[in-house]
Write a protein that holds these residues in place. Structure first.
Motif, short mmCIF file in Angstrom:
data_model
loop_
_atom_site.label_atom_id
_atom_site.label_comp_id
_atom_site.label_asym_id
_atom_site.label_seq_id
_atom_site.Cartn_x
_atom_site.Cartn_y
_atom_site.Cartn_z
N ARG A 182 0.82 -1.21 0.00
CA ARG A 182 0.00 0.00 0.00
C ARG A 182 0.86 1.26 0.00
O ARG A 182 0.46 2.30 -0.54
CB ARG A 182 -0.93 -0.01 1.22
CG ARG A 182 -1.99 1.08 1.17
CD ARG A 182 -2.91 1.03 2.36
NE ARG A 182 -2.17 1.28 3.59
CZ ARG A 182 -2.70 1.16 4.80
NH1 ARG A 182 -3.95 0.75 4.94
NH2 ARG A 182 -1.99 1.44 5.88
N GLY A 206 1.48 3.69 -3.13
CA GLY A 206 0.60 4.79 -3.53
C GLY A 206 1.20 6.14 -3.16
O GLY A 206 1.16 7.09 -3.94
N SER A 208 -1.62 6.26 -9.90
CA SER A 208 -1.57 4.94 -9.29
C SER A 208 -2.93 4.28 -9.25
O SER A 208 -3.97 4.94 -9.16
CB SER A 208 -1.03 5.07 -7.86
OG SER A 208 -1.87 5.89 -7.08
N PHE A 211 -4.29 5.89 -3.21
CA PHE A 211 -4.22 5.64 -4.65
C PHE A 211 -5.21 6.51 -5.41
O PHE A 211 -6.28 6.88 -4.89
CB PHE A 211 -4.50 4.16 -4.94
CG PHE A 211 -3.38 3.26 -4.52
CD1 PHE A 211 -2.42 2.84 -5.44
CD2 PHE A 211 -3.25 2.83 -3.21
CE1 PHE A 211 -1.37 2.02 -5.05
CE2 PHE A 211 -2.21 2.02 -2.80
CZ PHE A 211 -1.26 1.61 -3.73
#
Length: 409
Positions: free
Chosen positions: A98, A101, A111, A146
């Protein structure tokens, strides 16, 4: 446009995710874009394939996961991403990756996170308390990190939709309608596992807790108790293999293991009478779709996303052996031509070209223009190769040092 894709939990046995990555990469390449896939593995490799460039970074396997690996070297991955200079990144792991992002945002790179599973559903399988609240907190942070969140079904999107996530997009995956086709039916394959008077069922997936393979075994037992001569082939491998072998000790269950040859998988699926997909947290179910493309109807768990994918190509049942056995019997009551035709017709709604187009649209990428015809020039003496200058931006320069990797946590 260079689309760099990052994926974890990819092994030789991860059929669905590996297939999706391969097909999307091929589609991006065919549309004129440059696809780069970065995955974990036993050793480093960097090679060109039909799906584009594939880079494998050495990673240790996670204990008790059936061989899964993750891209754990954050500093190394930052260096690699900086050197690749992507125009887009596409991430298929919303846990350990994660942070990418934030890396992309620092660099001015768009992204995308692809949600391949229901987080709340997985937390339920693992027995986590307050799973919805935990999933909401995690999913909200993912959506903030994102530019785009892609889910492959409404089922998978539901946990983001209840948070009113504004950057959510639904794009169904696809199936290879040429490889997986009713013409793959093979009498020799069928006779290897079942007699002419027996009902041949197939389970094609990982043997892991989230997939509930024991329900497939128990379905055989329920059918046999009802005097239905059912047999089962389990194509796949995983951490539940030994326990399942004990469970099926007195039943006509054959463990075929992982089948790497996709043509052999298609032949098995096309030669079966019914396919079983008992997992309660499936968010798309590529194996079920491949079975339907072969003309084989499926019985799926009603708690999963598969009812919306399967439609008239099968039956959704409660997650019990009795309910699955009843659904199998009801499918077999339909005329053979009707049930197999309905399965194929449903699968034909999910071609890979449509899926690729949807993903590219989510990336805000259009097919690249064809290159202009090359001009014929007089031959000139060859010059030494010089690498092209590196593209730089203020954001890139600000975060290029290794120490900056810690900022992307």
């Amino acid at each position: 446009m260079r689309i760099v894709r990052l994926a974890n939990f990819v092994t030789v046995h991860t059929g669905g995710l590996r297939t999706a990555l391969r097909q999307l990469g091929r589609g991006y390449q065919a549309a004129g874009h440059e696809a780069v896939l970065v995955i974990p593995g036993r050793r480093y490799s960097d090679k060109m394939t039909k799906q584009g460039r594939v880079i494998t970074l050495p990673s240790a396997p996670l204990p008790r996961t059936g061989g899964y690996r993750v891209l754990a070297g954050r500093r190394e991955l930052v260096k690699l991403l900086d050197s690749l200079e992507p125009d887009r990144i596409e991430v298929s792991d919303r846990t350990t990756l994660r942070w990418t992002g934030n890396w992309a945002r620092q660099r001015g790179v768009r992204s995308m996170m692809v949600s391949h599973e229901s987080l709340a559903g997985l937390l339920g399988v693992w027995g986590m308390p307050k799973r919805d609240a935990l999933a909401d907190r995690f999913n909200r942070r993912t959506a903030e990190a994102f530019d785009t969140i892609v889910c492959t079904t409404s089922f998978a999107a539901a946990e983001f939709r209840r948070l009113d996530v504004p950057n959510l997009v639904e794009v169904p995956l696809g199936v290879d309608l040429k490889l997986f086709h009713p013409s793959r039916m093979d009498v020799a394959v069928r006779s290897r596992y079942a007699r002419p008077d027996e009902l041949l069922m197939v389970y094609c997936s990982r043997l892991s807790a989230a997939k509930r393979p024991e329900l497939a075994v128990d379905t055989v037992a329920s059918l046999r108790n009802g005097k239905v001569p059912a047999v089962l082939v389990m194509a796949g491998d995983g951490t539940r293999r030994t326990a399942l072998a004990y469970r099926a000790a007195r039943l006509p269950v054959r463990f075929a293991g992982h089948i790497s040859d996709r043509s052999a998988v298609a032949a098995l699926l096309a030669s079966a009478d019914v396919a079983l997909s008992p997992g309660p947290v499936e968010t798309f179910g590529l194996a079920a779709l491949e079975a339907m493309a072969c003309g084989t109807p499926v019985v799926v768990n009603e708690q999963s996303a598969l009812p919306e994918v399967v439609g008239g190509g099968g039956i959704a049942a409660a997650g019990t052996a009795e309910a699955f056995a009843d659904a199998v019997s009801r499918l077999m009551e339909r005329p053979r031509v009707e049930r197999r035709g309905a399965a194929r017709e449903q699968a034909e709604q999910y071609g890979w070209p449509k899926a690729v187009a949807g993903f590219l649209q989510a990336h805000e990428a259009v097919p690249a223009p064809a290159p202009a015809p090359a001009l014929i020039r007089p031959a000139v003496p060859a010059r030494p190769y010089l690498p092209s200058p590196r593209r730089t931006t203020p954001a890139r320069e600000a975060g290029a040092d290794e120490a900056g990797a810690a900022r992307y946590a």
